[in-house]
Design a protein around this motif. Structure first.
Motif, PDB file in Angstrom:
ATOM      1  N   SER A  20      19.242  -3.075  16.048  1.00  0.00           N
ATOM      2  CA  SER A  20      20.092  -1.937  14.778  1.00  0.00           C
ATOM      3  C   SER A  20      18.519  -1.295  13.976  1.00  0.00           C
ATOM      4  O   SER A  20      17.793  -1.418  13.577  1.00  0.00           O
ATOM      5  N   ARG A  21      19.805  -0.499  12.664  1.00  0.00           N
ATOM      6  CA  ARG A  21      18.525  -0.154  12.421  1.00  0.00           C
ATOM      7  C   ARG A  21      18.685  -1.095  11.019  1.00  0.00           C
ATOM      8  O   ARG A  21      19.241  -1.791  10.678  1.00  0.00           O
ATOM      9  N   ILE A  64      22.234 -10.699  22.187  1.00  0.00           N
ATOM     10  CA  ILE A  64      22.447  -9.012  21.159  1.00  0.00           C
ATOM     11  C   ILE A  64      23.446  -8.456  20.029  1.00  0.00           C
ATOM     12  O   ILE A  64      24.577  -8.742  20.435  1.00  0.00           O
ATOM     13  N   VAL A  65      22.736  -8.990  19.177  1.00  0.00           N
ATOM     14  CA  VAL A  65      23.065  -8.474  17.783  1.00  0.00           C
ATOM     15  C   VAL A  65      22.854  -6.784  17.798  1.00  0.00           C
ATOM     16  O   VAL A  65      21.694  -6.631  18.049  1.00  0.00           O
ATOM     17  N   ILE A  66      23.850  -5.919  18.258  1.00  0.00           N
ATOM     18  CA  ILE A  66      23.737  -4.499  17.944  1.00  0.00           C
ATOM     19  C   ILE A  66      24.943  -3.731  17.614  1.00  0.00           C
ATOM     20  O   ILE A  66      24.990  -3.969  16.958  1.00  0.00           O
ATOM     21  N   VAL A  89      28.500  -7.143  17.852  1.00  0.00           N
ATOM     22  CA  VAL A  89      27.993  -5.804  17.468  1.00  0.00           C
ATOM     23  C   VAL A  89      28.558  -5.237  16.378  1.00  0.00           C
ATOM     24  O   VAL A  89      29.502  -5.504  15.223  1.00  0.00           O
ATOM     25  N   ILE A  90      27.364  -4.213  15.376  1.00  0.00           N
ATOM     26  CA  ILE A  90      27.901  -4.241  13.780  1.00  0.00           C
ATOM     27  C   ILE A  90      28.153  -2.447  13.581  1.00  0.00           C
ATOM     28  O   ILE A  90      27.816  -2.177  14.462  1.00  0.00           O
ATOM     29  N   THR A 104      32.344  -9.254  24.144  1.00  0.00           N
ATOM     30  CA  THR A 104      31.468  -8.074  22.806  1.00  0.00           C
ATOM     31  C   THR A 104      32.965  -8.783  22.011  1.00  0.00           C
ATOM     32  O   THR A 104      33.794  -8.784  22.227  1.00  0.00           O
ATOM     33  N   THR A 105      31.987  -9.300  21.298  1.00  0.00           N
ATOM     34  CA  THR A 105      32.868  -9.969  19.477  1.00  0.00           C
ATOM     35  C   THR A 105      31.913  -9.026  18.168  1.00  0.00           C
ATOM     36  O   THR A 105      30.850  -8.648  18.336  1.00  0.00           O
ATOM     37  N   SER A 106      32.956  -9.115  17.058  1.00  0.00           N
ATOM     38  CA  SER A 106      32.475  -8.817  15.763  1.00  0.00           C
ATOM     39  C   SER A 106      31.457  -9.592  15.649  1.00  0.00           C
ATOM     40  O   SER A 106      31.373  -9.680  15.411  1.00  0.00           O
ATOM     41  N   PHE A 107      30.202  -8.075  14.763  1.00  0.00           N
ATOM     42  CA  PHE A 107      28.453  -9.715  13.943  1.00  0.00           C
ATOM     43  C   PHE A 107      29.233 -10.466  12.992  1.00  0.00           C
ATOM     44  O   PHE A 107      29.220 -10.970  12.638  1.00  0.00           O
ATOM     45  N   ASP A 108      30.965  -9.538  12.549  1.00  0.00           N
ATOM     46  CA  ASP A 108      31.400 -11.201  11.840  1.00  0.00           C
ATOM     47  C   ASP A 108      31.865 -11.630  11.956  1.00  0.00           C
ATOM     48  O   ASP A 108      32.010 -12.282  10.588  1.00  0.00           O
ATOM     49  N   GLU A 109      32.234 -12.346  13.278  1.00  0.00           N
ATOM     50  CA  GLU A 109      32.897 -13.479  13.209  1.00  0.00           C
ATOM     51  C   GLU A 109      31.270 -14.307  12.948  1.00  0.00           C
ATOM     52  O   GLU A 109      31.638 -15.566  13.243  1.00  0.00           O
TER      53      GLU A 109
END
Length: 230
Positions: A20-21, A64-66, A89-90, A104-109
């Motif tokens: 991630s950035r 992975i956080v991506i 995913v961010i 694949t899920t949202s990082f917010d979860e």
């Protein structure tokens, strides 16, 4: 964050890559992993193809956080990563480009998990991160860094730069690099201070940013010096 990672299937000693950035989500994921006893694996966001596959595979990454903008790079190497199970995913994504075997899920979860926080027994000698070398003399090597190694590294740096209690640091360097993370975020926490993190290095904004953020110490590497002296 730590509870969310554990609920996703990560156990103590498991491997979580972060690609991630510079953003708060990177810091949340890294510190959440540390609290859960999970080893985080920072990945250079410029990597694609063979070197990306090599690092994720060599580190036995399962989660992975991506950033959403890097999903395409991951898609092109997913067939070489049989251990990869989950991607958080961010940012927004129109549709998952990954195979069904990779959930694949949202990082917010991760942030909104209601499970109780984990409290594993973590020793100073336990691994915190796998940090890969640049690979200038061959395939990049994963360096296993313990909690003690990183904290000692940060304490030595604090003594060298004499950052005062409550002091402030400015870094334009990437969080996947040890300087921004281990000599930036960690020291700021140690002295009860703060750190200003920008998305990328800009020679034209560097000094004005340092003034605007009112910092005591700035980060840099040798290649930046000639540009900053102009």
């Amino acid at each position: 964050m730590a509870a969310g990672l554990v609920e996703s299937g990560l156990k103590q000693g498991g491997k979580l890559a972060i690609m991630s950035r510079n953003c708060l989500e990177f810091v949340f994921a890294w510190l959440g992993a540390a609290k859960a006893g999970v080893v985080y694996v920072p990945i250079n966001i410029d990597y694609v193809g063979q070197i990306l596959s090599w690092q994720l595979g060599r580190a036995d990454v399962t989660h992975i956080v991506i950033g959403a903008e890097f999903l395409s790079a991951l898609t092109h190497v997913q067939d070489t990563l049989p251990l990869l199970e989950r991607a958080f995913v961010i940012g927004s994504q129109s549709a998952s480009m990954l195979e069904e075997k990779i959930s694949t899920t949202s990082f917010d979860e991760l942030l909104h998990c209601d499970a109780p926080a984990p409290h594993p027994r973590i020793r100073h000698s336990d691994p915190l991160a796998i940090s890969f070398t640049s690979g200038t003399t061959g395939p990049s090597k994963g360096v296993l860094a313990s909690h003690c190694h990183v904290l000692t590294f940060a304490r030595d740096w604090l003594r060298a730069v004499e950052l005062p209690p409550g002091g402030a640091i400015y870094t334009p360097l990437p969080l996947f690099h040890a300087i921004a993370a281990w000599l930036g975020v960690i020291p700021a926490l140690m002295v009860g201070g703060r750190i200003a993190i920008t998305d990328r290095f800009s020679a034209s904004n560097y000094w004005s940013d340092a003034i605007r953020f009112d910092v005591d110490v700035v980060h840099g590497i040798f290649s930046m010096i000639p540009m900053l002296l102009k």
